[in-house]
Each structure stands twice: as structure tokens, then as C-alpha cells.
Design a protein around this motif. Structure first.
Motif, PDB file in Angstrom:
ATOM      1  N   UNK A 214     -21.843  16.356 -20.677  1.00 61.44           N
ATOM      2  CA  UNK A 214     -22.153  15.604 -21.891  1.00 61.44           C
ATOM      3  C   UNK A 214     -20.980  14.726 -22.286  1.00 61.44           C
ATOM      4  N   UNK A 215     -21.282  13.501 -22.702  1.00 65.33           N
ATOM      5  CA  UNK A 215     -20.316  12.637 -23.353  1.00 65.33           C
ATOM      6  C   UNK A 215     -20.768  12.521 -24.803  1.00 65.33           C
ATOM      7  N   UNK A 216     -19.863  12.791 -25.739  1.00 65.22           N
ATOM      8  CA  UNK A 216     -20.216  12.844 -27.157  1.00 65.22           C
ATOM      9  C   UNK A 216     -19.350  11.849 -27.921  1.00 65.22           C
ATOM     10  N   UNK A 217     -19.977  11.081 -28.807  1.00 67.39           N
ATOM     11  CA  UNK A 217     -19.264  10.154 -29.680  1.00 67.39           C
ATOM     12  C   UNK A 217     -19.527  10.575 -31.121  1.00 67.39           C
ATOM     13  N   UNK A 218     -18.478  10.618 -31.938  1.00 67.89           N
ATOM     14  CA  UNK A 218     -18.590  11.075 -33.318  1.00 67.89           C
ATOM     15  C   UNK A 218     -18.153   9.992 -34.294  1.00 67.89           C
ATOM     16  N   UNK A 219     -18.489  10.233 -35.568  1.00 66.25           N
ATOM     17  CA  UNK A 219     -18.108   9.302 -36.639  1.00 66.25           C
ATOM     18  C   UNK A 219     -18.164  10.051 -37.957  1.00 66.25           C
ATOM     19  N   UNK A 220     -17.214   9.788 -38.830  1.00 67.59           N
ATOM     20  CA  UNK A 220     -17.276  10.315 -40.185  1.00 67.59           C
ATOM     21  C   UNK A 220     -18.294   9.528 -40.990  1.00 67.59           C
ATOM     22  N   UNK A 221     -19.102  10.199 -41.801  1.00 71.59           N
ATOM     23  CA  UNK A 221     -20.142   9.521 -42.580  1.00 71.59           C
ATOM     24  C   UNK A 221     -19.569   8.451 -43.497  1.00 71.59           C
ATOM     25  N   UNK A 222     -18.349   8.645 -43.965  1.00 78.41           N
ATOM     26  CA  UNK A 222     -17.716   7.716 -44.897  1.00 78.41           C
ATOM     27  C   UNK A 222     -16.797   6.721 -44.187  1.00 78.41           C
TER      28      UNK A 222
ATOM     29  N   UNK B 125     -23.404  18.005 -37.326  1.00 81.37           N
ATOM     30  CA  UNK B 125     -22.030  17.982 -37.809  1.00 81.37           C
ATOM     31  C   UNK B 125     -21.250  18.945 -36.919  1.00 81.37           C
ATOM     32  N   UNK B 126     -20.211  18.427 -36.260  1.00 78.78           N
ATOM     33  CA  UNK B 126     -19.397  19.259 -35.374  1.00 78.78           C
ATOM     34  C   UNK B 126     -17.946  19.234 -35.835  1.00 78.78           C
ATOM     35  N   UNK B 127     -17.235  20.263 -35.454  1.00 82.42           N
ATOM     36  CA  UNK B 127     -15.799  20.328 -35.661  1.00 82.42           C
ATOM     37  C   UNK B 127     -15.182  20.300 -34.282  1.00 82.42           C
ATOM     38  N   UNK B 128     -14.223  19.384 -34.088  1.00 76.12           N
ATOM     39  CA  UNK B 128     -13.638  19.232 -32.765  1.00 76.12           C
ATOM     40  C   UNK B 128     -12.131  19.102 -32.840  1.00 76.12           C
ATOM     41  N   UNK B 129     -11.495  19.446 -31.727  1.00 77.01           N
ATOM     42  CA  UNK B 129     -10.053  19.297 -31.558  1.00 77.01           C
ATOM     43  C   UNK B 129      -9.789  18.184 -30.562  1.00 77.01           C
ATOM     44  N   UNK B 130      -8.782  17.419 -30.837  1.00 76.85           N
ATOM     45  CA  UNK B 130      -8.333  16.366 -29.934  1.00 76.85           C
ATOM     46  C   UNK B 130      -7.083  16.873 -29.230  1.00 76.85           C
TER      47      UNK B 130
ATOM     48  N   UNK C   9     -16.006   3.523 -41.427  1.00 77.07           N
ATOM     49  CA  UNK C   9     -16.659   2.289 -41.006  1.00 77.07           C
ATOM     50  C   UNK C   9     -17.085   2.330 -39.540  1.00 77.07           C
ATOM     51  N   UNK C  10     -16.186   2.773 -38.673  1.00 75.75           N
ATOM     52  CA  UNK C  10     -16.481   2.767 -37.241  1.00 75.75           C
ATOM     53  C   UNK C  10     -16.456   4.153 -36.643  1.00 75.75           C
ATOM     54  N   UNK C  11     -16.733   4.216 -35.335  1.00 79.35           N
ATOM     55  CA  UNK C  11     -16.738   5.507 -34.641  1.00 79.35           C
ATOM     56  C   UNK C  11     -15.310   6.035 -34.495  1.00 79.35           C
ATOM     57  N   UNK C  12     -15.213   7.206 -33.873  1.00 81.06           N
ATOM     58  CA  UNK C  12     -13.931   7.925 -33.815  1.00 81.06           C
ATOM     59  C   UNK C  12     -13.079   7.631 -32.588  1.00 81.06           C
ATOM     60  N   UNK C  13     -13.419   6.633 -31.820  1.00 86.52           N
ATOM     61  CA  UNK C  13     -12.645   6.391 -30.596  1.00 86.52           C
ATOM     62  C   UNK C  13     -11.165   6.170 -30.883  1.00 86.52           C
ATOM     63  N   UNK C  14     -10.829   5.634 -32.050  1.00 82.60           N
ATOM     64  CA  UNK C  14      -9.421   5.451 -32.402  1.00 82.60           C
ATOM     65  C   UNK C  14      -8.717   6.776 -32.686  1.00 82.60           C
TER      66      UNK C  14
ATOM     67  N   UNK D 179     -11.124  18.194 -36.658  1.00 82.37           N
ATOM     68  CA  UNK D 179     -11.789  17.119 -37.384  1.00 82.37           C
ATOM     69  C   UNK D 179     -13.267  17.470 -37.539  1.00 82.37           C
ATOM     70  N   UNK D 180     -13.813  17.191 -38.728  1.00 81.21           N
ATOM     71  CA  UNK D 180     -15.231  17.450 -39.034  1.00 81.21           C
ATOM     72  C   UNK D 180     -15.931  16.100 -39.092  1.00 81.21           C
ATOM     73  N   UNK D 181     -16.816  15.809 -38.137  1.00 80.25           N
ATOM     74  CA  UNK D 181     -17.572  14.548 -38.130  1.00 80.25           C
ATOM     75  C   UNK D 181     -18.950  14.760 -37.533  1.00 80.25           C
ATOM     76  N   UNK D 182     -19.780  13.735 -37.655  1.00 90.50           N
ATOM     77  CA  UNK D 182     -21.161  13.773 -37.179  1.00 90.50           C
ATOM     78  C   UNK D 182     -21.252  13.173 -35.776  1.00 90.50           C
ATOM     79  N   UNK D 183     -22.095  13.780 -34.929  1.00 91.85           N
ATOM     80  CA  UNK D 183     -22.370  13.252 -33.588  1.00 91.85           C
ATOM     81  C   UNK D 183     -23.298  12.047 -33.758  1.00 91.85           C
ATOM     82  N   UNK D 184     -22.867  10.873 -33.231  1.00 92.83           N
ATOM     83  CA  UNK D 184     -23.717   9.684 -33.348  1.00 92.83           C
ATOM     84  C   UNK D 184     -24.313   9.254 -32.011  1.00 92.83           C
TER      85      UNK D 184
END
Length: 184
Positions: free
Chosen positions: A114-122, A86-91, A124-129, A98-103
Motif C-alpha cells: 500500500x502507498x498511503x497519502x495523508x492530510x490534516x483536515x485544517x 484518521x490514522x496516527x503515523x510516525x515519520x 491546505x495541502x497534503x503531507x508530502x512536505x 502525527x494525526x491526519x486523515x488518509x486522502x
């Protein structure tokens, strides 16, 4: 309402009864309280390696793991982010972390990148949007810290104060008045 009026009259009476030396002393005490809080915050920043060692979960995107109002304690550490953390990141261009999980993590060893992709557990999709326009991945410069502990629902005070800013300013004013008018 009579209780509030009587308390207010008591504060005003105490304030009027103080001489200049007492008022200056109380102002110094207020300054010491604020300075102590800043020193504690900066010390936590140094210890954890995170620019924000404590954050509040502001949305339900991490349910059921973390609920809205949970306080997270962060630590940056020297190791790169790993899948499942679980990471906290700034855009870039956004003020609220934002608090989300590294997927997914893509490592390029030659470039130490490193290239990191995240997603909230709740979610539907990843955080690219959520990322900045044209951004496909997060990098370590975006990561503020990793969650290492939490206090459930203790951050609801922060959420209420952000939703009702006049309440925040009123509470700060009352606390300052209490510090100034205390006789100890």
C-alpha cells in the motif's frame, strides 16, 4: 504561601516519624503503582495491536474534527488503511506521531503493498512536505493505529506538562511523596 509551608512541614514530619520498615513498605507500594501502570499499558498494546493505544492531538491541523488536546484511542486492526480514515503515523527521524486523515491509497495487489497519502483536515495541502526527505508515500509500517474513539480536551494536561517540564517533574515528585508518606 503559609498553607504550602504547613503542608510541606507535615510531609517532612510524617516522613521523619517513619521507621525503616515503613519506608521500605512505602517504596514497595510506589513500585507496585508504577508496575501496575506499565502492565495496563502493555495489555492495551496487545489488545489494540498498536504500539501506542492512546495519543494526544498536539496541533490544530485536524480541526474542526479534533481539537488540540483531544485524546484519541487507537486500534491497528488487520485491514489495510482506507481513504477517509484518521490514522496516527510516525515519520522516520521524528519522535512525535502525527494525526491526519488518509486522502489517497494506492494498492498493488501482486506485491500486497500500500502507498498511503495523508492530510490534516485544517491544512491546505497534503503531507508530502512532512514526510522524510525523498519519501512520497506512507506505508503500513509507518501507521501506528487508526482512531476509533476520542475524549475531547482531556489531553490538555499532557500539553501543559510538555510545555512546562518543571511542572511535570514537580507533580511526579509530589505524587511520589504522597505515596511514600501515606499510612495506609
Amino acid at each position: 504561601m503559609d498553607f504550602v509551608k504547613s503542608q510541606w512541614d507535615g510531609f517532612v514530619g510524617e516522613f521523619k516519624s517513619m521507621n525503616a520498615r515503613q519506608l521500605i513498605g512505602q517504596g514497595v507500594n510506589l513500585g507496585l503503582v508504577v508496575t501496575s501502570a506499565l502492565i495496563i499499558w502493555k495489555s492495551l498494546m496487545l489488545i489494540t495491536g498498536s504500539e501506542s493505544p492512546v495519543v494526544v492531538v498536539l496541533s490544530g491541523s485536524m480541526e474542526p474534527g479534533f481539537q488540540r488536546g483531544d485524546i484519541l484511542f487507537l486500534n491497528m486492526g488487520s485491514k489495510p488503511a482506507r481513504t477517509g480514515e484518521i490514522v496516527v503515523f510516525n515519520i522516520d527521524g521524528r519522535d512525535i506521531p502525527i494525526v491526519h486523515r488518509v486522502i489517497k491509497v494506492h494498492e498493488r495487489a501482486a506485491e500486497n503493498h500500500l502507498d498511503i497519502l495523508t492530510k490534516g483536515d485544517n491544512n491546505y495541502g497534503d503531507d508530502r512536505l512532512l514526510y522524510a526527505r525523498g519519501q512520497e508515500w506512507l506505508h503500513m509500517k509507518h501507521i501506528m493505529g487508526r482512531a476509533v474513539g476520542f475524549l475531547p480536551y482531556m489531553g490538555m494536561v499532557t500539553i501543559v506538562m510538555n510545555d512546562y517540564p518543571m511542572l511535570k517533574y514537580g507533580l511526579i515528585g509530589v505524587l511520589a511523596l504522597l505515596v511514600i508518606t501515606s499510612k495506609e
